[in-house]
Design a protein around this motif. Structure first.
Motif, PDB file in Angstrom:
ATOM      1  N   TRP A   1       5.872   2.139   4.544  1.00  0.00           N
ATOM      2  CA  TRP A   1       4.851   1.067   4.475  1.00  0.00           C
ATOM      3  C   TRP A   1       5.511  -0.298   4.260  1.00  0.00           C
ATOM      4  O   TRP A   1       4.953  -1.325   4.628  1.00  0.00           O
ATOM      5  CB  TRP A   1       3.856   1.355   3.340  1.00  0.00           C
TER       6      TRP A   1
ATOM      7  N   ASN B   1      -7.031   5.194  -9.243  1.00  0.00           N
ATOM      8  CA  ASN B   1      -5.792   4.534  -8.834  1.00  0.00           C
ATOM      9  C   ASN B   1      -5.846   3.041  -9.181  1.00  0.00           C
ATOM     10  O   ASN B   1      -6.822   2.364  -8.809  1.00  0.00           O
ATOM     11  CB  ASN B   1      -5.661   4.714  -7.302  1.00  0.00           C
ATOM     12  N   GLU B   2      -4.859   2.563  -9.900  1.00  0.00           N
ATOM     13  CA  GLU B   2      -4.635   1.113 -10.082  1.00  0.00           C
ATOM     14  C   GLU B   2      -5.835   0.379 -10.672  1.00  0.00           C
ATOM     15  O   GLU B   2      -6.227  -0.687 -10.174  1.00  0.00           O
ATOM     16  CB  GLU B   2      -4.209   0.495  -8.736  1.00  0.00           C
TER      17      GLU B   2
ATOM     18  N   LYS C   1      -7.988   8.874   1.775  1.00  0.00           N
ATOM     19  CA  LYS C   1      -8.620   7.719   1.123  1.00  0.00           C
ATOM     20  C   LYS C   1     -10.049   7.566   1.646  1.00  0.00           C
ATOM     21  O   LYS C   1     -10.361   7.982   2.768  1.00  0.00           O
ATOM     22  CB  LYS C   1      -7.792   6.464   1.382  1.00  0.00           C
TER      23      LYS C   1
ATOM     24  N   GLU D   1       5.076   7.737  -6.022  1.00  0.00           N
ATOM     25  CA  GLU D   1       5.209   6.920  -4.798  1.00  0.00           C
ATOM     26  C   GLU D   1       6.559   6.205  -4.751  1.00  0.00           C
ATOM     27  O   GLU D   1       6.643   5.036  -4.378  1.00  0.00           O
ATOM     28  CB  GLU D   1       4.086   5.865  -4.731  1.00  0.00           C
TER      29      GLU D   1
ATOM     30  N   GLU E   1      -0.559   9.849   2.964  1.00  0.00           N
ATOM     31  CA  GLU E   1      -0.345   8.421   2.673  1.00  0.00           C
ATOM     32  C   GLU E   1      -1.672   7.660   2.741  1.00  0.00           C
ATOM     33  O   GLU E   1      -1.925   6.753   1.945  1.00  0.00           O
ATOM     34  CB  GLU E   1       0.653   7.835   3.668  1.00  0.00           C
ATOM     35  N   ASN E   2      -2.520   7.997   3.688  1.00  0.00           N
ATOM     36  CA  ASN E   2      -3.805   7.307   3.859  1.00  0.00           C
ATOM     37  C   ASN E   2      -4.985   8.251   4.129  1.00  0.00           C
ATOM     38  O   ASN E   2      -6.122   7.879   3.890  1.00  0.00           O
ATOM     39  CB  ASN E   2      -3.718   6.329   5.041  1.00  0.00           C
TER      40      ASN E   2
ATOM     41  N   TRP F   1       7.630   7.646  -1.268  1.00  0.00           N
ATOM     42  CA  TRP F   1       6.470   7.133  -0.512  1.00  0.00           C
ATOM     43  C   TRP F   1       6.838   6.931   0.961  1.00  0.00           C
ATOM     44  O   TRP F   1       6.908   5.820   1.475  1.00  0.00           O
ATOM     45  CB  TRP F   1       5.917   5.859  -1.154  1.00  0.00           C
TER      46      TRP F   1
ATOM     47  N   GLN G   1       4.040   5.292 -10.181  1.00  0.00           N
ATOM     48  CA  GLN G   1       4.288   5.115  -8.744  1.00  0.00           C
ATOM     49  C   GLN G   1       5.766   4.877  -8.432  1.00  0.00           C
ATOM     50  O   GLN G   1       6.277   5.363  -7.446  1.00  0.00           O
ATOM     51  CB  GLN G   1       3.421   3.978  -8.199  1.00  0.00           C
TER      52      GLN G   1
ATOM     53  N   HIS H   1      -4.637  12.146  -2.896  1.00  0.00           N
ATOM     54  CA  HIS H   1      -4.569  10.710  -3.173  1.00  0.00           C
ATOM     55  C   HIS H   1      -5.582  10.019  -2.280  1.00  0.00           C
ATOM     56  O   HIS H   1      -5.466  10.154  -1.057  1.00  0.00           O
ATOM     57  CB  HIS H   1      -3.138  10.235  -2.874  1.00  0.00           C
TER      58      HIS H   1
ATOM     59  N   HIS I   1       7.444   2.040  -7.420  1.00  0.00           N
ATOM     60  CA  HIS I   1       7.825   1.151  -6.316  1.00  0.00           C
ATOM     61  C   HIS I   1       8.770   0.112  -6.913  1.00  0.00           C
ATOM     62  O   HIS I   1       8.325  -0.835  -7.566  1.00  0.00           O
ATOM     63  CB  HIS I   1       6.594   0.447  -5.726  1.00  0.00           C
TER      64      HIS I   1
ATOM     65  N   ASN J   1      -9.063  -0.541  -3.360  1.00  0.00           N
ATOM     66  CA  ASN J   1      -8.596  -0.821  -2.011  1.00  0.00           C
ATOM     67  C   ASN J   1      -8.979   0.359  -1.100  1.00  0.00           C
ATOM     68  O   ASN J   1      -9.193   1.463  -1.572  1.00  0.00           O
ATOM     69  CB  ASN J   1      -7.073  -0.946  -2.091  1.00  0.00           C
ATOM     70  N   GLN J   2      -8.983   0.122   0.198  1.00  0.00           N
ATOM     71  CA  GLN J   2      -9.282   1.199   1.159  1.00  0.00           C
ATOM     72  C   GLN J   2     -10.537   2.003   0.794  1.00  0.00           C
ATOM     73  O   GLN J   2     -10.554   3.235   0.898  1.00  0.00           O
ATOM     74  CB  GLN J   2      -8.059   2.103   1.359  1.00  0.00           C
TER      75      GLN J   2
ATOM     76  N   TRP K   1     -10.502   3.917  -5.904  1.00  0.00           N
ATOM     77  CA  TRP K   1      -9.528   2.828  -5.788  1.00  0.00           C
ATOM     78  C   TRP K   1     -10.268   1.578  -5.351  1.00  0.00           C
ATOM     79  O   TRP K   1     -11.260   1.673  -4.622  1.00  0.00           O
ATOM     80  CB  TRP K   1      -8.467   3.221  -4.738  1.00  0.00           C
TER      81      TRP K   1
HETATM   82  O1  G3I Z   1      -5.071   2.644  11.009  1.00  0.00           O
HETATM   83  C1  G3I Z   1      -5.120   1.237  11.292  1.00  0.00           C
HETATM   84  C2  G3I Z   1      -4.930   0.982  12.747  1.00  0.00           C
HETATM   85  O2  G3I Z   1      -6.000   1.544  13.457  1.00  0.00           O
HETATM   86  C3  G3I Z   1      -4.848  -0.535  12.976  1.00  0.00           C
HETATM   87  O3  G3I Z   1      -4.567  -0.787  14.310  1.00  0.00           O
HETATM   88  C4  G3I Z   1      -3.743  -1.146  12.109  1.00  0.00           C
HETATM   89  C5  G3I Z   1      -3.678  -2.674  12.242  1.00  0.00           C
HETATM   90  O4  G3I Z   1      -3.152  -3.269  11.093  1.00  0.00           O
HETATM   91  O5  G3I Z   1      -4.008  -0.838  10.769  1.00  0.00           O
HETATM   92  C6  G3I Z   1      -4.026   0.554  10.496  1.00  0.00           C
HETATM   93  O6  G3I Z   1      -4.322   0.744   9.165  1.00  0.00           O
HETATM   94  C7  G3I Z   1      -3.282   0.460   8.235  1.00  0.00           C
HETATM   95  C8  G3I Z   1      -3.006   1.735   7.447  1.00  0.00           C
HETATM   96  O7  G3I Z   1      -2.096   1.458   6.421  1.00  0.00           O
HETATM   97  C9  G3I Z   1      -2.430   2.857   8.307  1.00  0.00           C
HETATM   98  O8  G3I Z   1      -1.204   2.480   8.838  1.00  0.00           O
HETATM   99  C10 G3I Z   1      -3.747  -0.642   7.323  1.00  0.00           C
HETATM  100  O9  G3I Z   1      -3.854  -1.862   8.066  1.00  0.00           O
HETATM  101  C11 G3I Z   1      -2.773  -0.811   6.187  1.00  0.00           C
HETATM  102  O10 G3I Z   1      -3.310  -1.748   5.247  1.00  0.00           O
HETATM  103  C12 G3I Z   1      -2.564   0.512   5.495  1.00  0.00           C
HETATM  104  O11 G3I Z   1      -1.606   0.327   4.478  1.00  0.00           O
HETATM  105  C13 G3I Z   1      -1.548   1.340   3.494  1.00  0.00           C
HETATM  106  C14 G3I Z   1      -1.775   0.709   2.126  1.00  0.00           C
HETATM  107  O12 G3I Z   1      -1.633   1.686   1.119  1.00  0.00           O
HETATM  108  C15 G3I Z   1      -3.158   0.091   2.021  1.00  0.00           C
HETATM  109  O13 G3I Z   1      -3.303  -0.554   0.816  1.00  0.00           O
HETATM  110  C16 G3I Z   1      -0.152   1.961   3.542  1.00  0.00           C
HETATM  111  O14 G3I Z   1       0.014   2.674   4.762  1.00  0.00           O
HETATM  112  C17 G3I Z   1       0.032   2.901   2.351  1.00  0.00           C
HETATM  113  O15 G3I Z   1       1.382   3.292   2.280  1.00  0.00           O
HETATM  114  C18 G3I Z   1      -0.323   2.183   1.063  1.00  0.00           C
HETATM  115  O16 G3I Z   1      -0.194   3.088  -0.019  1.00  0.00           O
HETATM  116  C19 G3I Z   1      -0.453   2.576  -1.327  1.00  0.00           C
HETATM  117  C20 G3I Z   1      -0.975   3.712  -2.166  1.00  0.00           C
HETATM  118  O17 G3I Z   1      -2.098   4.283  -1.540  1.00  0.00           O
HETATM  119  C21 G3I Z   1      -1.334   3.248  -3.581  1.00  0.00           C
HETATM  120  N1  G3I Z   1      -0.207   2.595  -4.215  1.00  0.00           N
HETATM  121  C22 G3I Z   1       0.418   1.531  -3.430  1.00  0.00           C
HETATM  122  C23 G3I Z   1       0.811   2.025  -2.039  1.00  0.00           C
HETATM  123  C24 G3I Z   1       1.502   0.950  -1.266  1.00  0.00           C
HETATM  124  O18 G3I Z   1       0.644  -0.132  -1.037  1.00  0.00           O
END
Ligand code: G3I
Length: 321
Positions: free
Chosen positions: A289, A124-125, A44, A232, A40-41, A281, A201, A77, A203, A83-84, A81
């Motif tokens: 998420w 991605n995106e 990245k 996803e 999931e992450n 997802w 995806q 994945h 969603h 993001n991230q 991107w």
């Molecule tokens: O790991 C940190 C943690 O240390 C911290 O305390 C916490 C506080 O908010 O954040 C944690 O990180 C989060 C991470 O997920 C792990 O849980 C991030 O804030 C959060 O933004 C992140 O979200 C992910 C998101 O992508 C980011 O854009 C989701 O889990 C993940 O499911 C989501 O996946 C994306 C696909 O990659 C691309 N398509 C859309 C999909 C949904 O947004």
């Protein structure tokens, strides 16, 4: 009880997005029902390399090992991107410097996981959601110019020649966005860029009613000679713009969700020769998420298994037809 992967063995792989904790807490469920996983992450850019030249592979390694130990296939994945991606990537550099960072990153991933993954979300995106734009104004686009997408695919081909290379996006059945994705991939294919597939995806939410658009998008993408993966999927209990909260879905909401899953799976099954995998997802409702987005700590119930990891009506609906 028959499992998802048994039911769908003659159609496509059934995947789940997992993370370093869910392979421990939800390991049995993953092993029972799924035969493909996506990090999931953990693969990245920001998770693997938060600081320049400091790769931390431990979590991704653990997930890849879990896949190997349990004969699960893997999707990668994602390489590029908006993001991230950590800020350092775009700071204090030139165009050539950024190219080198991109190339190094794809090299690192290819070397470590290229052979373990049957497909890769290379880009991605990258498409703009607003009506009047084509490519998203991301730091990649600003730093490398319009051809950053083709560079990424060429590098990925070089570093992981055995994996299928995908372009992955959301709102992919919306006709306006669909046509932009189509145009992008058509242009890449015409230039001989090695794009093997389009990741849809999926969603969506329980109010989703445009199954014709799902079919039309699949048909249109397939006309490019690519394959398709559903990458996803989840079916939210809320409309996109809805920020309200509920304590628990009603029976009608669970039924609507089951209907949407069934109608989508009906269509996926029609295209079993072109769809390699369908990935959810998340594993179960407690680890989606959507429990954090767009409202933090608002519960959602978008998957096939509930918070207790028990099958939901949507699960039975796609198992019993
Ligand atoms: O790991 C940190 C943690 O240390 C911290 O305390 C916490 C506080 O908010 O954040 C944690 O990180 C989060 C991470 O997920 C792990 O849980 C991030 O804030 C959060 O933004 C992140 O979200 C992910 C998101 O992508 C980011 O854009 C989701 O889990 C993940 O499911 C989501 O996946 C994306 C696909 O990659 C691309 N398509 C859309 C999909 C949904 O947004």
């Amino acid at each position: 009880m028959e499992t998802l992967k048994e039911k769908y063995k003659d159609y496509f792989l059934i995947g789940a997005a997992v993370n370093a904790s869910t392979i421990r807490t939800h390991g049995e469920l993953i092993k029972d029902h799924f035969n493909s996983i996506t990090c999931e992450n953990e693969m990245k850019f920001s998770n693997l390399c938060p600081r320049e030249k400091e790769y931390q592979f431990e979590k991704a390694d653990t997930i890849v090992q879990f896949a190997k130990d349990n004969e699960l296939k893997m999707r990668m994945h994602t390489l590029v991107w908006h993001n991230q991606t950590p800020e350092w990537v775009f700071l204090d550099t030139t165009k050539e410097g950024l190219e080198e960072r991109l190339s190094n990153h794809i090299h690192m991933l290819g070397k470590r996981y290229g052979k373990d993954c049957y497909s890769v979300d290379v880009v991605n995106e990258a498409i703009e959601d607003k009506l009047d734009g084509f490519l998203r104004e991301s730091s990649w686009l600003q730093g490398l110019g319009n051809d950053y997408i083709e560079r990424a695919f060429l590098l990925a081909k070089q570093e992981m020649p055995e994996a299928k290379l995908f372009y992955n996006d959301y709102n992919e059945t919306n006709p306006i966005k669909r046509d932009k994705i189509f145009k992008l991939i058509k242009e890449l294919k015409e230039k001989g860029i090695p794009v093997d597939g389009i990741g849809m995806q999926c969603h969506i939410n329980i109010y989703h009613s445009s199954m014709d658009e799902l079919k039309e998008a699949i048909e249109k993408y397939l006309s490019l000679g690519v394959s398709i993966e559903i990458t996803e999927m989840d079916v939210s209990m809320f409309r996109h713009e809805d920020r309200s909260e509920i304590l628990k879905p009603t029976i009608e909401q669970y039924k609507a969700q089951a209907r949407v899953y069934k109608e989508c799976f009906q269509i996926f099954r029609e295209y079993k020769n072109d769809i390699t995998s369908v990935t959810l997802w998340g594993v179960s409702d407690d680890v989606s998420w959507l429990n954090h987005f767009p409202v933090n700590n608002r519960r959602n119930w978008p998957l096939l298994f509930d918070e207790m990891m028990k099958p939901k009506e949507a699960f039975y609906e796609i198992m019993n037809f």
